[in-house]
Design a protein around this motif. Structure first.
Motif, PDB file in Angstrom:
ATOM      1  N   ARG A  39       0.838  -1.195   0.000  1.00  0.00           N
ATOM      2  CA  ARG A  39       0.000   0.000   0.000  1.00  0.00           C
ATOM      3  C   ARG A  39       0.866   1.235   0.000  1.00  0.00           C
ATOM      4  O   ARG A  39       2.055   1.207   0.332  1.00  0.00           O
ATOM      5  CB  ARG A  39      -0.949  -0.021   1.190  1.00  0.00           C
ATOM      6  CG  ARG A  39      -0.423   0.486   2.525  1.00  0.00           C
ATOM      7  CD  ARG A  39       0.778  -0.210   3.073  1.00  0.00           C
ATOM      8  NE  ARG A  39       1.125   0.145   4.402  1.00  0.00           N
ATOM      9  CZ  ARG A  39       1.957   1.152   4.782  1.00  0.00           C
ATOM     10  NH1 ARG A  39       2.534   1.906   3.888  1.00  0.00           N
ATOM     11  NH2 ARG A  39       2.203   1.390   6.044  1.00  0.00           N
ATOM     12  N   ALA A  41       0.448   5.017   1.812  1.00  0.00           N
ATOM     13  CA  ALA A  41      -0.422   5.602   2.837  1.00  0.00           C
ATOM     14  C   ALA A  41      -0.102   7.086   2.993  1.00  0.00           C
ATOM     15  O   ALA A  41       0.431   7.504   4.010  1.00  0.00           O
ATOM     16  CB  ALA A  41      -0.220   4.835   4.136  1.00  0.00           C
ATOM     17  N   PRO A  42      -0.414   7.870   1.978  1.00  0.00           N
ATOM     18  CA  PRO A  42      -0.015   9.279   2.042  1.00  0.00           C
ATOM     19  C   PRO A  42      -0.873  10.096   3.009  1.00  0.00           C
ATOM     20  O   PRO A  42      -2.041   9.790   3.242  1.00  0.00           O
ATOM     21  CB  PRO A  42      -0.230   9.765   0.612  1.00  0.00           C
ATOM     22  CG  PRO A  42      -1.297   8.881   0.067  1.00  0.00           C
ATOM     23  CD  PRO A  42      -1.126   7.551   0.739  1.00  0.00           C
ATOM     24  N   SER A  43      -0.250  11.121   3.538  1.00  0.00           N
ATOM     25  CA  SER A  43      -0.985  12.109   4.309  1.00  0.00           C
ATOM     26  C   SER A  43      -1.273  13.264   3.349  1.00  0.00           C
ATOM     27  O   SER A  43      -0.362  13.722   2.674  1.00  0.00           O
ATOM     28  CB  SER A  43      -0.127  12.625   5.465  1.00  0.00           C
ATOM     29  OG  SER A  43       0.273  11.532   6.250  1.00  0.00           O
ATOM     30  N   GLU A  75      -3.889   8.796   5.222  1.00  0.00           N
ATOM     31  CA  GLU A  75      -3.540   8.989   6.632  1.00  0.00           C
ATOM     32  C   GLU A  75      -3.773  10.460   6.993  1.00  0.00           C
ATOM     33  O   GLU A  75      -2.869  11.279   6.922  1.00  0.00           O
ATOM     34  CB  GLU A  75      -2.096   8.540   6.872  1.00  0.00           C
ATOM     35  CG  GLU A  75      -1.933   7.073   6.453  1.00  0.00           C
ATOM     36  CD  GLU A  75      -0.894   6.298   7.240  1.00  0.00           C
ATOM     37  OE1 GLU A  75      -1.032   5.075   7.293  1.00  0.00           O
ATOM     38  OE2 GLU A  75       0.046   6.903   7.790  1.00  0.00           O
ATOM     39  N   TYR A 235       0.345   7.903  14.379  1.00  0.00           N
ATOM     40  CA  TYR A 235       0.741   7.103  13.219  1.00  0.00           C
ATOM     41  C   TYR A 235       1.036   5.669  13.642  1.00  0.00           C
ATOM     42  O   TYR A 235       0.580   4.717  13.000  1.00  0.00           O
ATOM     43  CB  TYR A 235       1.985   7.712  12.537  1.00  0.00           C
ATOM     44  CG  TYR A 235       2.603   6.734  11.564  1.00  0.00           C
ATOM     45  CD1 TYR A 235       2.006   6.492  10.331  1.00  0.00           C
ATOM     46  CD2 TYR A 235       3.737   5.996  11.905  1.00  0.00           C
ATOM     47  CE1 TYR A 235       2.534   5.550   9.459  1.00  0.00           C
ATOM     48  CE2 TYR A 235       4.270   5.058  11.046  1.00  0.00           C
ATOM     49  CZ  TYR A 235       3.673   4.834   9.818  1.00  0.00           C
ATOM     50  OH  TYR A 235       4.186   3.897   8.967  1.00  0.00           O
ATOM     51  N   ARG A 253       7.989   1.547   3.004  1.00  0.00           N
ATOM     52  CA  ARG A 253       7.764   2.949   3.329  1.00  0.00           C
ATOM     53  C   ARG A 253       9.109   3.655   3.424  1.00  0.00           C
ATOM     54  O   ARG A 253      10.167   3.020   3.399  1.00  0.00           O
ATOM     55  CB  ARG A 253       6.996   3.062   4.648  1.00  0.00           C
ATOM     56  CG  ARG A 253       7.745   2.417   5.795  1.00  0.00           C
ATOM     57  CD  ARG A 253       6.960   2.449   7.111  1.00  0.00           C
ATOM     58  NE  ARG A 253       7.699   1.750   8.154  1.00  0.00           N
ATOM     59  CZ  ARG A 253       7.248   1.458   9.351  1.00  0.00           C
ATOM     60  NH1 ARG A 253       6.018   1.795   9.680  1.00  0.00           N
ATOM     61  NH2 ARG A 253       7.997   0.827  10.229  1.00  0.00           N
ATOM     62  N   GLU A 256      12.683   6.942   6.922  1.00  0.00           N
ATOM     63  CA  GLU A 256      12.618   7.741   8.159  1.00  0.00           C
ATOM     64  C   GLU A 256      11.826   6.987   9.233  1.00  0.00           C
ATOM     65  O   GLU A 256      11.859   7.366  10.404  1.00  0.00           O
ATOM     66  CB  GLU A 256      12.005   9.125   7.896  1.00  0.00           C
ATOM     67  CG  GLU A 256      10.524   9.163   7.528  1.00  0.00           C
ATOM     68  CD  GLU A 256      10.248   8.965   6.042  1.00  0.00           C
ATOM     69  OE1 GLU A 256      11.127   8.422   5.332  1.00  0.00           O
ATOM     70  OE2 GLU A 256       9.151   9.319   5.572  1.00  0.00           O
ATOM     71  N   TRP A 257      11.149   5.909   8.838  1.00  0.00           N
ATOM     72  CA  TRP A 257      10.370   5.134   9.815  1.00  0.00           C
ATOM     73  C   TRP A 257      11.163   4.004  10.453  1.00  0.00           C
ATOM     74  O   TRP A 257      10.649   3.322  11.342  1.00  0.00           O
ATOM     75  CB  TRP A 257       9.094   4.586   9.150  1.00  0.00           C
ATOM     76  CG  TRP A 257       8.144   5.671   8.757  1.00  0.00           C
ATOM     77  CD1 TRP A 257       7.838   6.065   7.481  1.00  0.00           C
ATOM     78  CD2 TRP A 257       7.405   6.540   9.625  1.00  0.00           C
ATOM     79  NE1 TRP A 257       6.956   7.114   7.499  1.00  0.00           N
ATOM     80  CE2 TRP A 257       6.669   7.432   8.809  1.00  0.00           C
ATOM     81  CE3 TRP A 257       7.295   6.649  11.013  1.00  0.00           C
ATOM     82  CZ2 TRP A 257       5.834   8.417   9.331  1.00  0.00           C
ATOM     83  CZ3 TRP A 257       6.464   7.638  11.533  1.00  0.00           C
ATOM     84  CH2 TRP A 257       5.749   8.505  10.688  1.00  0.00           C
TER      85      TRP A 257
END
Ligand code: GLU
Length: 550
Positions: A39, A41-43, A75, A235, A253, A256-257
């Motif tokens: 997926r 999952a953009p904000s 998101e 988040y 993703r 940075e996560w």
């Protein structure tokens, strides 16, 4: 009811479902063995940027390569940062680049699929149900600390050189009782819900990252926030719930996560969920003064995907280029399969760059020239006019004033086995073709140094007598050669090279004079084709103009 159950009822009295309800509502997907569910999952806090497009492509191709599913999830838990039209811009942008969406948000205001809602702001009750269950098990609790309280804790930690954060003995409300919480609520105090982390900083956890390989980090011991005071999840929590209930198999993703992944793995475990496979995509980098840095939304125009549209890069070119940086084996595959759809490439996350690929405009241009060269003239006509309509209306009017003429211009050296690779983006087309359109043509008469004016005039006058617009390439060049002897030029290149002093120049020099007369340039695509398309009247007029101006 025990203390935890009382707390759960006190904090979330309106939640009457249990996790089982949602587990049944969103059963496992019926997919073939090995099919990956991915997926994006953009904000919707800005417009589609290159990093999101890149990560979407990686997710899309991962799903496609395994006959899986690629879905979109919005998101939007940070309403303050949301921009109007943000969802639409991102979803429509992805579609424009040919990233098809199997499920989730399929347009700016429409979703499809059995695992929705695909917008986090519509899922509050789901998150709260799972939080309530964690509270009942003593795995989450309300925290009434204000921003000032947290600030004071941080300062004290800093003074004592202790790792900052809400952990261990610093987690003030960790053991709050039902009665204490009830009092505070009655006093009108607001609260967030935190995880009661069972982790210990001294322990290490490892996970196998699909791109970066084995990663080892300290276990999470932070009692991080699950639900904010408005009942909206962070988040971290939303990720665990959504990717579990939507049965994502691979979370690809931005890297940075990575630093949050121990929190996520811990959450999955405490919630009783099987964690997904993680693959952290390195950001696209830029070179600045010899040093690599992340491409920046603030500093780099190309960070916004709109830049490519404006410049007139075809969406297929951009995707083709992104594929070359997504997979180190893509270019070899492309050489072996020059006309295949990139979607048939077997993508492997392991072939992704660990350190972050450099954005290289020259490379993009090269890739794009090959792409544009592979398009037929009808396609180029449609794409070029579509671009010009939005970004260069003067050019648009010229292009569409006579579509058949424009198409024959675009067909020059194109619909052939070896088309020229000289246009990377539509914004270059105007300058490239300007001599083909009277409204754009600016004659530029400058003879090469080795040609004198009288010889040029003599040649052009003779050429006018023999020229026919029906000449094919060989007849066309034969005519130029036939004029050579009388003018003192060599018809045969070999002869000229052997004894240049015997000639004023070669047939090639005469064709250069003609090229300058007709196009104002020394380098162009095939001149015979250009003259055929321009037609006799234009060609004669331009030759006359040159004779008169010399
Ligand atoms: N909303 C998050 C972001 O835009 C999504 C990260 C993820 O893919 O899980 O960074």
């Amino acid at each position: 009811m025990n203390n935890y159950e009382l707390l759960a009822e006190l904090l979330l009295p309106d939640i009457d479902k249990t996790p089982d309800y949602y587990e049944n509502l969103y059963p496992e997907r019926a997919l073939a063995e090995g099919a990956r569910v991915t997926r994006i999952a953009p904000s919707p806090t800005g417009y589609l940027h290159l990093g999101t497009l890149f990560t979407s492509l990686v997710n899309r191709i991962t799903a496609t390569s395994t006959n899986g599913i690629f879905y979109t999830r919005i998101e939007d838990t940070d309403k303050k940062r949301e921009v109007e039209g943000g969802i639409e811009d991102i979803i429509e942008g992805l579609k424009r680049f040919g990233i098809s969406i199997d499920e989730g948000f399929i347009s700016g205001n429409e979703e499809s699929g059995n695992y929705g809602p695909y917008q986090q702001s519509k899922r509050a009750e789901i998150y709260q149900t799972y939080v309530k269950s964690l509270i009942k098990q003593g795995l989450a609790y309300p925290c009434f600390c204000t921003a000032e309280d947290l600030d004071a804790v941080r300062k004290e930690q800093e003074q004592n050189k202790i790792r900052t954060g809400y952990h261990g003995k610093w987690a003030k409300h960790r053991d709050i009782t039902y009665n204490e919480a009830k009092d505070l609520i009655e006093q009108g105090k607001t609260f967030v819900i935190r995880l009661k982390s069972p982790g210990n900083e001294e322990n290490r956890i490892t996970f196998e990252d699909g791109i970066k390989g084995k990663i080892e980090m300290p276990e999470n011991d932070e009692d991080f926030v699950l639900l904010k005071s408005d009942g909206i999840p962070t988040y971290h929590f939303a990720h665990a719930i959504d990717d579990h209930l939507m049965h994502t198999t691979h979370v690809c993703r931005g890297d940075e996560w990575i630093s949050s992944t121990p929190k996520h793995i811990q959450l999955f475990k405490l919630l009783g969920f099987k964690p997904p496979k993680y693959a952290h995509v390195s950001p696209i980098m830029k070179l600045e003064n010899g040093a690599k840095r992340k491409i920046s939304k603030r500093k780099d125009p190309e960070a916004a995907v709109h830049f490519f549209a404006e410049q007139g890069y075809d969406s297929e070119s951009v995707i083709e280029y992104l594929m070359t940086i997504a997979a180190s084996d893509f270019e070899d595959w492309r050489r072996a399969n020059p006309t295949a759809d990139y979607r048939t490439f077997k993508f492997n996350l392991k072939k992704m760059s660990v350190s972050g690929a450099l954005f290289d405009e020259n490379k993009l241009n090269d890739v794009s020239k090959i792409k544009v060269a592979s398009m037929n003239s009808d396609t180029v006509y449609n794409k070029l006019t579509e671009w010009a309509k939005e970004f260069d209306t003067e050019f648009f009017d010229i292009l569409v004033s006579s579509p058949d003429y424009t198409k024959s211009v675009l067909a020059i050296d194109r619909d052939t086995p070896k088309p020229r690779k000289d246009i990377a983006k539509w914004s270059e087309a105007k300058q490239y073709f300007e001599y083909m359109f009277d409204m754009l043509y600016k004659p530029c008469i400058q003879l090469p140094e080795n040609i004198n004016r009288d010889d040029a005039i003599a040649f052009l006058n003779e050429y006018k007598k023999v020229y026919s617009s029906d000449d094919d390439r060989s007849a066309w060049f034969d005519k130029i050669k036939s004029l050579c002897p009388a003018l003192g030029f060599a018809a045969d290149t070999k002869e000229y090279k052997a004894n240049p002093e015997n000639f004023k120049g070669s047939a090639g020099d005469l064709s250069t004079i003609l090229r300058i007369a007709v196009t104002g340039r020394r380098n162009t695509p095939d001149l015979c084709s250009i003259m055929q398309v321009l037609g006799k009247t234009r060609v004669m007029n331009r030759i006359d103009d040159m004779i008169n101006s010399l």
